[in-house]
Design an enzyme around this catalytic site. Structure first.
Site, PDB file in Angstrom:
ATOM      1  N   SER A  82       2.963  -2.440  10.409  1.00 31.70           N
ATOM      2  CA  SER A  82       4.692  -2.422  10.623  1.00 31.70           C
ATOM      3  C   SER A  82       5.332  -4.023  10.255  1.00 31.70           C
ATOM      4  CB  SER A  82       4.799  -2.428  12.144  1.00 31.70           C
ATOM      5  OG  SER A  82       4.574  -0.896  12.398  1.00 31.70           O
ATOM      6  N   GLU A 109      -5.654  -5.444  10.259  1.00 32.00           N
ATOM      7  CA  GLU A 109      -4.702  -4.292  10.545  1.00 32.00           C
ATOM      8  C   GLU A 109      -4.907  -3.776  11.641  1.00 32.00           C
ATOM      9  OE1 GLU A 109      -2.468  -3.112   6.756  1.00 32.00           O
ATOM     10  OE2 GLU A 109      -4.104  -1.852   6.822  1.00 32.00           O
ATOM     11  N   GLY A 155       2.764  -1.427   4.392  1.00 31.75           N
ATOM     12  CA  GLY A 155       2.797   0.027   4.035  1.00 31.75           C
ATOM     13  C   GLY A 155       4.200   0.722   3.915  1.00 31.75           C
ATOM     14  N   HIS A 171      -9.495   0.670   4.685  1.00 28.84           N
ATOM     15  CA  HIS A 171      -8.279   0.775   5.224  1.00 28.84           C
ATOM     16  C   HIS A 171      -8.401   1.780   6.618  1.00 28.84           C
ATOM     17  CE1 HIS A 171      -4.224   2.231   6.348  1.00 28.84           C
ATOM     18  NE2 HIS A 171      -3.935   1.045   5.694  1.00 28.84           N
ATOM     19  N   ASN A 199       0.919  -1.066   0.234  1.00 26.82           N
ATOM     20  CA  ASN A 199       0.081  -0.055   0.089  1.00 26.82           C
ATOM     21  C   ASN A 199       0.807   1.180   0.129  1.00 26.82           C
ATOM     22  OD1 ASN A 199      -1.701   1.928   0.473  1.00 26.82           O
ATOM     23  ND2 ASN A 199      -2.214   1.332   2.535  1.00 26.82           N
ATOM     24  N   TRP A 200       1.122   1.807  -1.313  1.00 25.45           N
ATOM     25  CA  TRP A 200       2.125   2.942  -1.198  1.00 25.45           C
ATOM     26  C   TRP A 200       1.335   4.245  -0.761  1.00 25.45           C
ATOM     27  CZ3 TRP A 200       4.241   2.418  -6.920  1.00 25.45           C
ATOM     28  CH2 TRP A 200       4.982   1.151  -7.227  1.00 25.45           C
ATOM     29  N   LYS A 201       0.223   4.309  -0.394  1.00 29.85           N
ATOM     30  CA  LYS A 201      -0.500   5.292   0.258  1.00 29.85           C
ATOM     31  C   LYS A 201      -0.206   6.576  -0.758  1.00 29.85           C
ATOM     32  CE  LYS A 201      -0.153   3.110   4.727  1.00 29.85           C
ATOM     33  NZ  LYS A 201      -0.106   3.329   6.197  1.00 29.85           N
TER      34      LYS A 201
HETATM   35  C1  PEP Z   1      -0.837  -0.021   6.035  1.00 28.77           C
HETATM   36  O1  PEP Z   1      -1.224   1.056   6.160  1.00 28.77           O
HETATM   37  O2  PEP Z   1      -1.650  -0.712   5.397  1.00 28.77           O
HETATM   38  C2  PEP Z   1       0.249  -0.580   6.753  1.00 28.77           C
HETATM   39  C3  PEP Z   1       0.397  -1.902   7.078  1.00 28.77           C
HETATM   40  O3  PEP Z   1       1.385   0.391   6.975  1.00 28.77           O
HETATM   41  P1  PEP Z   1       2.889  -0.086   7.875  1.00 28.77           P
HETATM   42  O4  PEP Z   1       3.294  -1.358   7.018  1.00 28.77           O
HETATM   43  O5  PEP Z   1       3.451   1.046   7.406  1.00 28.77           O
HETATM   44  O6  PEP Z   1       2.382  -0.222   9.119  1.00 28.77           O
END
Ligand code: PEP
Length: 245
Positions: free
Chosen positions: A206, A161, A227, A91, A8-10
């Site tokens: 994470s 998540e 992410g 999300h 997920n590149w946001k």
């Molecule tokens: C996300 O936002 O989907 C996510 C898992 O972020 P991160 O890996 O940075 O915690």
């Protein structure tokens, strides 16, 4: 089942950076399917880089309606038209920033299925809910409210998540992840029958190269939604390489 590692590149990256990141992933991974979800504006360019290869391209949201007066929104059909095959829905950042409820996510997922997209529906508790012992009930309620009929048959994907683990470097213990994933599997099998045993349940929050192997070894963890670590090709591929042989 073959795991899925989804990025997920946001809201990150210039066009050139998105193309370069996609180029770094073009060969795919040996033991996992890969999916990348760039911002809308980079979708076509990323799809062009990855076309014909093993890495799928998805979006980070869609509207529940097929078309109409919805300024700033994008429909599932539009995403499909530019080569997306998946769409992340619900999300926690959209639930928090845009007030998306389970009913909204449910409607969007229905639109995604109608357009032939695979929804990746996100659920997860806040830290306060976990501390109150409500993680399992929150996740079960979100699943029931967000997932439309037909989801399992169409190959829909669920991502657990925990909100407090996203972008924080903190993760639940492996036992806590396994417990939630078992609960999700039970709920899905209860609603959709045996077919839900093949539904991919991703863990997100994470995930990084150093903790991926432990997570992938857990029962009912069929991949990851990543992410921050998905923005560096080597890290994303290292996570995919942590899938057990
Ligand atoms: C996300 O936002 O989907 C996510 C898992 O972020 P991160 O890996 O940075 O915690």
């Amino acid at each position: 089942m073959r795991p899925l590692v989804a990025g997920n590149w946001k809201m990150h990256g210039t066009l050139r950076e998105a193309q370069a990141l996609a180029e770094g992933l073009r060969g795919g991974a040996e033991r996992a399917d890969l999916l990348v979800c760039p911002p809308f504006v980079h979708l076509q360019a990323v799809e062009a880089v990855l076309r014909g290869g093993p890495v799928a391209v998805g979006a980070q949201d869609c509207h529940a309606k097929a078309k109409g007066a919805h300024t700033g929104d994008v429909s599932a059909d539009m995403l499909r038209d530019v080569g997306a095959t998946h769409v992340i829905l619900g999300h926690s950042e959209r639930r928090a920033d845009h007030g998306e409820t389970d009913a909204v996510v449910h409607a969007k997922a229905g639109a995604a299925l109608a357009a032939g997209l695979t929804p990746v529906i996100c659920v997860g508790e806040t830290e306060a809910q976990r501390l109150a012992g409500e993680a399992e009930s929150v996740v079960t309620e979100q699943l029931a409210g967000s997932i439309p009929d037909g989801f399992v048959a169409a190959g829909g994907i669920v991502a657990y998540e925990p909100v407090w683990a996203i972008g924080t470097g903190r993760t639940p213990t492996e036992a806590e992840v396994a417990a939630i994933h078992a609960t999700m599997r039970k709920a899905l099998v209860g609603r959709f029958g045996e077919a839900a045993k093949a539904t991919r349940l991703l863990y997100g929050g994470s995930v990084k190269p150093s903790n991926a192997a432990g997570l992938f070894a857990l029962p009912d963890v069929d991949g990851a939604l990543v992410g921050g670590a998905s923005l560096v090709a080597a890290d994303f591929l290292a996570i995919a390489a942590a899938v057990p042989a």
